[in-house]
Design a protein around this motif. Structure first.
Motif, PDB file in Angstrom:
ATOM      1  N   ALA A 139      10.745  -5.959  -1.309  1.00  0.00           N
ATOM      2  CA  ALA A 139       9.833  -6.948  -0.728  1.00  0.00           C
ATOM      3  C   ALA A 139       8.378  -6.565  -0.982  1.00  0.00           C
ATOM      4  O   ALA A 139       7.529  -7.429  -1.232  1.00  0.00           O
ATOM      5  N   ALA A 140       8.075  -5.273  -0.932  1.00  0.00           N
ATOM      6  CA  ALA A 140       6.704  -4.828  -1.173  1.00  0.00           C
ATOM      7  C   ALA A 140       6.290  -5.065  -2.619  1.00  0.00           C
ATOM      8  O   ALA A 140       5.145  -5.459  -2.889  1.00  0.00           O
ATOM      9  N   LEU A 141       7.198  -4.834  -3.552  1.00  0.00           N
ATOM     10  CA  LEU A 141       6.894  -5.089  -4.956  1.00  0.00           C
ATOM     11  C   LEU A 141       6.674  -6.578  -5.204  1.00  0.00           C
ATOM     12  O   LEU A 141       5.788  -6.969  -5.982  1.00  0.00           O
ATOM     13  N   ASP A 142       7.473  -7.392  -4.561  1.00  0.00           N
ATOM     14  CA  ASP A 142       7.292  -8.839  -4.687  1.00  0.00           C
ATOM     15  C   ASP A 142       5.939  -9.272  -4.130  1.00  0.00           C
ATOM     16  O   ASP A 142       5.222 -10.075  -4.743  1.00  0.00           O
ATOM     17  N   ARG A 143       5.562  -8.705  -2.974  1.00  0.00           N
ATOM     18  CA  ARG A 143       4.249  -9.028  -2.401  1.00  0.00           C
ATOM     19  C   ARG A 143       3.129  -8.562  -3.334  1.00  0.00           C
ATOM     20  O   ARG A 143       2.108  -9.253  -3.487  1.00  0.00           O
ATOM     21  N   HIS A 144       3.316  -7.425  -3.967  1.00  0.00           N
ATOM     22  CA  HIS A 144       2.338  -6.905  -4.922  1.00  0.00           C
ATOM     23  C   HIS A 144       2.115  -7.899  -6.060  1.00  0.00           C
ATOM     24  O   HIS A 144       0.962  -8.209  -6.411  1.00  0.00           O
ATOM     25  N   TYR A 182       0.851  -1.195   0.000  1.00  0.00           N
ATOM     26  CA  TYR A 182       0.000   0.000   0.000  1.00  0.00           C
ATOM     27  C   TYR A 182       0.886   1.246   0.000  1.00  0.00           C
ATOM     28  O   TYR A 182       0.732   2.142  -0.830  1.00  0.00           O
ATOM     29  N   ASP A 183       1.800   1.309   0.942  1.00  0.00           N
ATOM     30  CA  ASP A 183       2.669   2.479   1.082  1.00  0.00           C
ATOM     31  C   ASP A 183       3.693   2.573  -0.041  1.00  0.00           C
ATOM     32  O   ASP A 183       3.929   3.650  -0.599  1.00  0.00           O
ATOM     33  N   GLN A 184       4.338   1.464  -0.360  1.00  0.00           N
ATOM     34  CA  GLN A 184       5.473   1.516  -1.259  1.00  0.00           C
ATOM     35  C   GLN A 184       5.079   1.818  -2.699  1.00  0.00           C
ATOM     36  O   GLN A 184       5.837   2.455  -3.435  1.00  0.00           O
ATOM     37  N   LEU A 185       3.890   1.380  -3.125  1.00  0.00           N
ATOM     38  CA  LEU A 185       3.447   1.747  -4.470  1.00  0.00           C
ATOM     39  C   LEU A 185       3.147   3.239  -4.544  1.00  0.00           C
ATOM     40  O   LEU A 185       3.469   3.892  -5.542  1.00  0.00           O
TER      41      LEU A 185
END
Length: 414
Positions: free
Chosen positions: A289-294, A193-196
């Motif tokens: 890690a956030a992009l991977d979770r996305h 949510y935050d990283q995008l």
């Protein structure tokens, strides 16, 4: 916006009590000497090779410190002393000078706004909370992009379209004023949510080039918080800790990375974003890690489920029949490796999973009169078959969903 971080509940505020930690250390020492398995496991995890027979209070204090995220007991004590002093200042009204009225605090939600005020921050606050982790993120001109986003938000989060459009237009227009401030601080955590949103802002700032000092606070853990989910969990004193310990200048490398990541998020194929992830190097450590979770929201080849969908079915299987609100609680607290959803965002996931001719889970007959968090979910035979991989959800799915710029439709879609 109804799906923003105002809906994320506080789980733990990060306040540590020194006497409580001393008591925990004594209890751990006693349990370990009594050969209790859990205590021995904790000792072995942080003091490998340490004999229980030789264990002293200083050893158990070191374990407690490391479990709280500190390298030593003195560092834990020093942290608690500083936090306690900040709390005393806040309570007494003798607040430290942290920023100035010419500072702007920019956050993807309103969850820390009041905490910043209580902590003594004097600057303005701006919310930009377009949740790019859900809905279409197409590569189109900005006016069309904002309208597309507003239509998704209105439909998915049950908001009147004019209200959704007006709010988005106001938030996007606000970004053009960043250069009006002497100092802009971006407050973000580590989830998608935050990283995008951060990737978008870095790309935007790199283009706008506002003449202002830019800092970033980007955290994936905070000492003393066992399961850090978001900045909204934190007490005012811990927001000061973030200001003192996690704030860094926004570098040219960060801006360039945002310019690389944001187009990859909007692409109709995951290839560019996978290349960024596989490269593994980022000036913003939280972002990979956030992009991977996305991308794990893309359909799994075996069962057709995105990760949130799969975890939802697992929770219903493990704990059901279970209310939707409790499913969300399990997802946030323990099942999701990197939770990112607000409550209404999760409700939209459930609604979308119901777009199939053969339901994965059922509701009681009176569900229409019951608030959605109180509705009871039970796994169906189809849900079990999809979860086990003997059926593929994409063969049943009649809806449409998006992962960034990637449109996902099922074989059963009309």
């Amino acid at each position: 916006m109804s799906a923003s971080r105002t809906s994320k509940s506080k789980i733990f505020d990060g306040r540590l009590n020194l006497e409580q930690q001393r008591k925990r250390a004594k209890e751990l020492l006693k349990s370990a000497r009594n050969r209790q398995a859990d205590a021995q496991t904790r000792i072995a995890a942080h003091l490998p090779g340490k004999s229980i027979d030789d264990l002293q209070l200083a050893d158990s204090q070191l374990v407690i410190a490391r479990e709280n995220g500190f390298a030593s007991w003195p560092k834990l004590k020093s942290h608690i002393d500083r936090i306690t002093e900040h709390q005393r200042q806040i309570t007494s009204g003798h607040l430290p000078k942290l920023d100035t009225p010419e500072t702007l605090h920019l956050r993807c939600g309103s969850d820390i706004r009041h905490g910043l005020e209580l902590a003594g921050f004097a600057g303005a606050f701006m919310e930009f909370s377009d949740p790019f982790c859900q809905g279409p993120v197409p590569d189109v001109p900005l006016p069309d992009f904002i309208e597309t986003r507003a239509r998704f938000i209105a439909s998915s989060y049950r908001i009147d379209f004019p209200d959704a459009l007006s709010r988005l237009q106001r938030e996007y227009a606000g970004l053009a004023t960043l250069g009006d401030y002497d100092h802009v601080v971006l407050w973000f955590e580590h989830d998608s949510y935050d990283q995008l949103i951060l990737a978008f802002l870095l790309d935007f700032i790199a283009t706008l080039r506002p003449q202002t000092r830019l800092d970033l606070i980007c955290v994936d853990r905070v000492p003393g918080v066992e399961r850090f989910i978001g900045l909204g969990q934190l007490s005012p004193e811990l927001l000061i800790w973030c200001w003192d310990n996690a704030r860094a200048p926004v570098s040219d490398a960060m801006l360039a990375f945002g310019q690389k990541v944001w187009p990859a998020i909007r692409a109709s194929s995951p290839d560019a974003l996978r290349a960024v992830i596989d490269h593994g190097q980022s000036p913003i450590p939280c972002m990979i890690a956030a992009l991977d979770r996305h991308l794990r929201e893309l359909p799994d080849p075996e069962n057709g489920l995105g990760l949130t969908q799969q975890l939802t079915l697992q929770i219903i299987r493990d704990h059901g029949p279970i209310t939707a609100g409790k499913v969300f609680g399990h997802l946030m607290r323990s099942y999701d490796p990197l939770p990112f959803l607000g409550d209404l965002m999760f409700w939209d996931v459930l609604v979308d999973m119901g777009r199939t001719g053969s339901p994965l889970f059922t509701f009681p007959d009176d569900s229409a009169q019951t608030p959605w968090p109180d509705r009871t979910l039970s796994l169906t035979g189809t849900g079990n078959a999809v979860l086990s991989g003997t059926r593929n959800f994409m063969e049943l799915y009649t809806g449409e969903r998006w992962v960034g710029g990637i449109r996902i439709t099922g074989a059963a879609a009309g």
